[in-house]
Design an enzyme around this catalytic site. Structure first.
Site, PDB file in Angstrom:
ATOM      1  N   CYS A   1       3.762   8.312   1.513  1.00 32.68           N
ATOM      2  CA  CYS A   1       3.997   7.476   2.563  1.00 32.68           C
ATOM      3  C   CYS A   1       4.362   6.054   1.567  1.00 32.68           C
ATOM      4  O   CYS A   1       3.289   5.469   1.180  1.00 32.68           O
ATOM      5  CB  CYS A   1       3.272   7.196   3.482  1.00 32.68           C
ATOM      6  SG  CYS A   1       3.522   5.949   4.830  1.00 32.68           S
TER       7      CYS A   1
ATOM      8  N   CYS B   1       0.883  -3.053  15.301  1.00 35.89           N
ATOM      9  CA  CYS B   1       1.219  -2.473  13.789  1.00 35.89           C
ATOM     10  C   CYS B   1       0.312  -3.616  13.067  1.00 35.89           C
ATOM     11  O   CYS B   1       0.505  -4.994  12.777  1.00 35.89           O
ATOM     12  CB  CYS B   1       2.321  -2.560  13.537  1.00 35.89           C
ATOM     13  SG  CYS B   1       2.735  -2.232  11.743  1.00 35.89           S
TER      14      CYS B   1
ATOM     15  N   LEU C   1      10.787   4.337  18.857  1.00 29.83           N
ATOM     16  CA  LEU C   1      11.166   3.930  20.070  1.00 29.83           C
ATOM     17  C   LEU C   1      10.052   3.382  21.042  1.00 29.83           C
ATOM     18  O   LEU C   1       9.961   2.330  21.409  1.00 29.83           O
ATOM     19  CB  LEU C   1      11.481   5.122  20.889  1.00 29.83           C
ATOM     20  CG  LEU C   1      12.544   4.706  21.993  1.00 29.83           C
ATOM     21  CD1 LEU C   1      13.792   4.009  21.743  1.00 29.83           C
ATOM     22  CD2 LEU C   1      13.087   6.357  22.659  1.00 29.83           C
ATOM     23  N   HIS C   2       8.884   4.283  21.303  1.00 26.94           N
ATOM     24  CA  HIS C   2       7.725   3.682  21.904  1.00 26.94           C
ATOM     25  C   HIS C   2       7.715   3.115  23.041  1.00 26.94           C
ATOM     26  O   HIS C   2       6.499   3.113  23.906  1.00 26.94           O
ATOM     27  CB  HIS C   2       6.936   2.406  20.990  1.00 26.94           C
ATOM     28  CG  HIS C   2       6.774   2.849  19.676  1.00 26.94           C
ATOM     29  ND1 HIS C   2       5.848   4.023  19.285  1.00 26.94           N
ATOM     30  CD2 HIS C   2       7.329   2.392  18.500  1.00 26.94           C
ATOM     31  CE1 HIS C   2       5.870   3.792  17.883  1.00 26.94           C
ATOM     32  NE2 HIS C   2       6.574   3.169  17.452  1.00 26.94           N
TER      33      HIS C   2
ATOM     34  N   ASN D   1      -3.271   4.367  16.770  1.00 25.44           N
ATOM     35  CA  ASN D   1      -4.009   3.965  15.619  1.00 25.44           C
ATOM     36  C   ASN D   1      -4.684   2.792  15.853  1.00 25.44           C
ATOM     37  O   ASN D   1      -3.921   1.831  16.164  1.00 25.44           O
ATOM     38  CB  ASN D   1      -3.673   4.215  14.171  1.00 25.44           C
ATOM     39  CG  ASN D   1      -3.322   5.364  13.737  1.00 25.44           C
ATOM     40  OD1 ASN D   1      -3.930   6.219  14.353  1.00 25.44           O
ATOM     41  ND2 ASN D   1      -2.411   5.826  13.184  1.00 25.44           N
TER      42      ASN D   1
ATOM     43  N   CYS E   1       5.900  -5.894  15.455  1.00 26.36           N
ATOM     44  CA  CYS E   1       5.385  -4.943  16.470  1.00 26.36           C
ATOM     45  C   CYS E   1       3.939  -5.187  16.800  1.00 26.36           C
ATOM     46  O   CYS E   1       3.208  -5.433  15.694  1.00 26.36           O
ATOM     47  CB  CYS E   1       5.772  -3.746  16.153  1.00 26.36           C
ATOM     48  SG  CYS E   1       7.638  -3.308  15.700  1.00 26.36           S
TER      49      CYS E   1
ATOM     50  N   CYS F   1       5.812  -7.515   7.214  1.00 26.23           N
ATOM     51  CA  CYS F   1       6.970  -7.223   7.875  1.00 26.23           C
ATOM     52  C   CYS F   1       7.254  -8.117   8.790  1.00 26.23           C
ATOM     53  O   CYS F   1       6.400  -8.758   9.349  1.00 26.23           O
ATOM     54  CB  CYS F   1       6.733  -6.015   8.630  1.00 26.23           C
ATOM     55  SG  CYS F   1       8.131  -5.355   9.622  1.00 26.23           S
TER      56      CYS F   1
ATOM     57  N   GLU G   1       0.883  -1.168  -0.056  1.00 25.09           N
ATOM     58  CA  GLU G   1      -0.145  -0.048  -0.061  1.00 25.09           C
ATOM     59  C   GLU G   1       1.000   1.337  -0.042  1.00 25.09           C
ATOM     60  O   GLU G   1       1.837   1.072   0.511  1.00 25.09           O
ATOM     61  CB  GLU G   1      -1.164   0.121   1.241  1.00 25.09           C
ATOM     62  CG  GLU G   1      -1.913  -1.025   1.197  1.00 25.09           C
ATOM     63  CD  GLU G   1      -2.813  -0.795   2.208  1.00 25.09           C
ATOM     64  OE1 GLU G   1      -4.149  -1.475   1.832  1.00 25.09           O
ATOM     65  OE2 GLU G   1      -2.573  -0.897   3.281  1.00 25.09           O
TER      66      GLU G   1
ATOM     67  N   GLY H   1       6.640  -2.483   6.027  1.00 24.00           N
ATOM     68  CA  GLY H   1       7.817  -3.002   5.851  1.00 24.00           C
ATOM     69  C   GLY H   1       8.729  -2.187   6.830  1.00 24.00           C
ATOM     70  O   GLY H   1       8.498  -1.190   7.230  1.00 24.00           O
ATOM     71  N   GLU H   2       9.922  -2.819   7.038  1.00 25.58           N
ATOM     72  CA  GLU H   2      11.049  -2.235   7.847  1.00 25.58           C
ATOM     73  C   GLU H   2      12.220  -1.820   6.737  1.00 25.58           C
ATOM     74  O   GLU H   2      12.824  -2.870   6.137  1.00 25.58           O
ATOM     75  CB  GLU H   2      11.413  -3.254   8.894  1.00 25.58           C
ATOM     76  CG  GLU H   2      12.772  -3.066   9.518  1.00 25.58           C
ATOM     77  CD  GLU H   2      13.113  -1.510  10.097  1.00 25.58           C
ATOM     78  OE1 GLU H   2      12.025  -0.952  10.477  1.00 25.58           O
ATOM     79  OE2 GLU H   2      14.324  -0.960   9.728  1.00 25.58           O
TER      80      GLU H   2
ATOM     81  N   SER I   1      12.084   5.685   8.348  1.00 26.15           N
ATOM     82  CA  SER I   1      11.998   5.247   9.595  1.00 26.15           C
ATOM     83  C   SER I   1      12.247   3.786  10.049  1.00 26.15           C
ATOM     84  O   SER I   1      11.718   2.844   9.192  1.00 26.15           O
ATOM     85  CB  SER I   1      10.149   5.533   9.961  1.00 26.15           C
ATOM     86  OG  SER I   1       9.901   4.900  11.056  1.00 26.15           O
TER      87      SER I   1
ATOM     88  N   CYS J   1      -0.759   5.713  10.452  1.00 24.75           N
ATOM     89  CA  CYS J   1       0.561   4.786  10.762  1.00 24.75           C
ATOM     90  C   CYS J   1       0.067   3.466  11.424  1.00 24.75           C
ATOM     91  O   CYS J   1      -0.878   3.322  12.194  1.00 24.75           O
ATOM     92  CB  CYS J   1       1.361   5.488  11.864  1.00 24.75           C
ATOM     93  SG  CYS J   1       1.925   7.053  11.431  1.00 24.75           S
TER      94      CYS J   1
HETATM   95  N1  SAH Z   1       8.976  -0.282  10.027  1.00 25.42           N
HETATM   96  C1  SAH Z   1       9.389   1.002  10.366  1.00 25.42           C
HETATM   97  C2  SAH Z   1       8.532   1.940   9.469  1.00 25.42           C
HETATM   98  C3  SAH Z   1       6.840   1.602   9.270  1.00 25.42           C
HETATM   99  S1  SAH Z   1       5.951   2.007  10.381  1.00 25.42           S
HETATM  100  C4  SAH Z   1       9.140   1.414  11.632  1.00 25.42           C
HETATM  101  O1  SAH Z   1       8.532   0.626  12.318  1.00 25.42           O
HETATM  102  O2  SAH Z   1       9.718   2.511  12.051  1.00 25.42           O
HETATM  103  C5  SAH Z   1       5.871   3.645  10.408  1.00 25.42           C
HETATM  104  C6  SAH Z   1       5.652   4.206  12.017  1.00 25.42           C
HETATM  105  O3  SAH Z   1       4.065   3.917  12.597  1.00 25.42           O
HETATM  106  C7  SAH Z   1       6.566   3.440  12.960  1.00 25.42           C
HETATM  107  O4  SAH Z   1       6.823   4.403  13.707  1.00 25.42           O
HETATM  108  C8  SAH Z   1       5.561   2.484  13.876  1.00 25.42           C
HETATM  109  O5  SAH Z   1       6.200   2.433  14.966  1.00 25.42           O
HETATM  110  C9  SAH Z   1       4.235   3.371  13.640  1.00 25.42           C
HETATM  111  N2  SAH Z   1       3.156   2.614  14.064  1.00 25.42           N
HETATM  112  C10 SAH Z   1       3.028   1.200  13.950  1.00 25.42           C
HETATM  113  N3  SAH Z   1       1.652   0.866  14.224  1.00 25.42           N
HETATM  114  C11 SAH Z   1       1.241   1.845  14.830  1.00 25.42           C
HETATM  115  C12 SAH Z   1      -0.149   2.183  15.233  1.00 25.42           C
HETATM  116  N4  SAH Z   1      -1.010   1.422  15.539  1.00 25.42           N
HETATM  117  N5  SAH Z   1      -0.426   3.198  15.618  1.00 25.42           N
HETATM  118  C13 SAH Z   1       0.507   4.677  15.533  1.00 25.42           C
HETATM  119  N6  SAH Z   1       1.806   4.243  15.012  1.00 25.42           N
HETATM  120  C14 SAH Z   1       2.074   3.099  14.651  1.00 25.42           C
HETATM  121 FE1  SF4 Z   2       7.087  -2.838  13.681  1.00 29.37          FE
HETATM  122 FE2  SF4 Z   2       7.421  -1.110  11.673  1.00 29.37          FE
HETATM  123 FE3  SF4 Z   2       7.289  -3.390  10.847  1.00 29.37          FE
HETATM  124 FE4  SF4 Z   2       5.019  -2.503  11.788  1.00 29.37          FE
HETATM  125  S1  SF4 Z   2       6.080  -1.670  10.065  1.00 29.37           S
HETATM  126  S2  SF4 Z   2       5.647  -4.428  12.530  1.00 29.37           S
HETATM  127  S3  SF4 Z   2       5.935  -0.743  13.348  1.00 29.37           S
HETATM  128  S4  SF4 Z   2       8.845  -2.640  12.114  1.00 29.37           S
END
Ligand code: SAH
Ligand code: SF4
Length: 345
Positions: free
Chosen positions: A106, A120, A219-220, A294, A117, A113, A93, A163-164, A195, A337
């Site tokens: 974006c 996500c 970081l979170h 989100n 996490c 991925c 997407e 994706g990462e 990111s 996100c």
């Molecule tokens: N994989 C990379 C980039 C894609 S995710 C990364 O993790 O940084 C882009 C951003 O969205 C990241 O900061 C991720 O932690 C955040 N994210 C993932 N799930 C989310 C959610 N449910 N609500 C808000 N931010 C979220």
């Molecule tokens: Fe984690 Fe980023 Fe992959 Fe989502 S896209 S699982 S936030 S590394």
């Protein structure tokens, strides 16, 4: 075998191919400019090339790996998300956001991925495959063409889709280099933000390359117990090591790093986490972006409240750490996100 995607070639490779075909040298630049400046999408549009060459291009290259399946617009019309299928049927997407003068895309670097996490949607679907550099580029071309019809241009790119990016380092950076090219799309390095969830070896490599691209770290959480419970990669690359790598990056590049923090009510939006985060970032060239979580199907946590988000920000600011609360965009179309997954609309 699928036909090679033309956007997978850099300019030297394209030039070598044309040389092999017996074409004069200037053809490579003509084609390059046709692709990346004129945004031509099919060989037919290359009216400046002889018909035979156009036919050969059509026979030997694919001009599209991305089949648009659906596009959905947010209710305010400012955000649009498109679901594409790759030739092997894998989904990705791409999101376009309009905000004041910015036209930000974006983009995705992988289908799914591997990082898992918990909050996500992409993590919840698991890893399907890496995108090639050309498949990453084609997402930008798709929206650049659409914007061009309205007399507009892409201004910024955030590598924050599916994706990462540092798990697909070479293709991601090759794509950015190609989009960066002054003979091509001319998108300045500073207009890109990558990111990452915090893959330390890649952060070190990125620091050594001294690029002008912006870096954001997801970081979170400010202690290992909480971070590992949400971001499994933290067990491999714990916070102290990650912060060491990020500090080395800012010292080498003198570039400010953004830390991303999805605020989850009563989990990581507490004063305790804010104080710990302030301690972690002390004296660092940093900015914190907080965003209320989100919602996703696979995670029960709740978004923070506006009051709690403000309180979190105030603690950081009292410690002289810049913090902005990001507005959630595209929520009604699952384009926020962490909400990108196969399901669309
Ligand atoms: N994989 C990379 C980039 C894609 S995710 C990364 O993790 O940084 C882009 C951003 O969205 C990241 O900061 C991720 O932690 C955040 N994210 C993932 N799930 C989310 C959610 N449910 N609500 C808000 N931010 C979220
Ligand atoms: Fe984690 Fe980023 Fe992959 Fe989502 S896209 S699982 S936030 S590394």
């Amino acid at each position: 075998m699928t036909t090679p995607l033309i956007y997978d070639l850099d300019l030297p490779k394209l030039a070598a191919t044309l040389k092999y075909w017996g074409e004069p040298k200037f053809r490579a630049t003509q084609i390059w400019q046709g692709l990346y400046q004129n945004l031509w999408a099919t060989p037919d549009e290359f009216s400046n090339l002889p018909k035979k060459l156009r036919e050969r291009m059509a026979a030997e290259f694919s001009f599209s790996h991305l089949a648009p399946v659906t596009s959905v617009n947010s209710s305010d019309g400012e955000t649009q998300k498109t679901l594409f299928h790759l030739p092997d049927g894998r989904p990705i997407e791409t999101v376009r956001m309009r905000y004041e003068k910015r036209r930000t895309l974006c983009i995705s670097t992988q289908s799914g991925c591997a990082m898992g996490c918990v909050f996500c949607a992409t993590g919840q679907m698991g890893y399907l495959r890496n995108l090639s550099s050309g498949e990453i580029i084609e997402q930008v071309l798709f929206y650049a063409r659409q914007l061009a019809l309205e007399g507009e241009q892409v201004t910024n790119i955030v590598v924050m889709g599916m994706g990462e990016p540092f798990h697909n380092y070479n293709a991601t950076l090759a794509a950015i280099d190609r989009l960066n090219d002054p003979e091509g799309m001319k998108l300045g390095a500073r207009r890109f933000t990558i990111s990452t969830v915090g893959l330390i070896p890649s952060i070190e490599r990125f620091a050594d390359e001294q690029r002008q691209i912006n870096l954001a770290i997801s970081l979170h959480a400010a202690d290992d117990e909480l971070r590992s419970s949400m971001l499994p990669i933290n067990k491999r690359y714990p916070i102290a090591d990650l912060m060491k790598a990020v500090r080395a990056y800012t010292e080498k590049t003198h570039r400010r790093v953004t830390f991303e923090w999805a605020l989850i009510r009563e989990v990581n939006d507490t004063p305790e986490q804010a104080y710990k985060l302030a301690a972690l970032l002390k004296g660092m060239l940093a900015h914190v972006n907080v965003i209320p979580l989100n919602p996703t199907d696979g995670f029960k946590g709740q978004a923070t409240t506006p009051e709690r988000a403000e309180a979190f920000k105030t603690i950081l600011e009292n410690h002289h750490i810049e913090c902005s609360i990001r507005i959630r965009r595209g929520l009604d179309i699952q384009a926020g996100c962490g909400q990108l997954a196969q399901k669309t609309g």
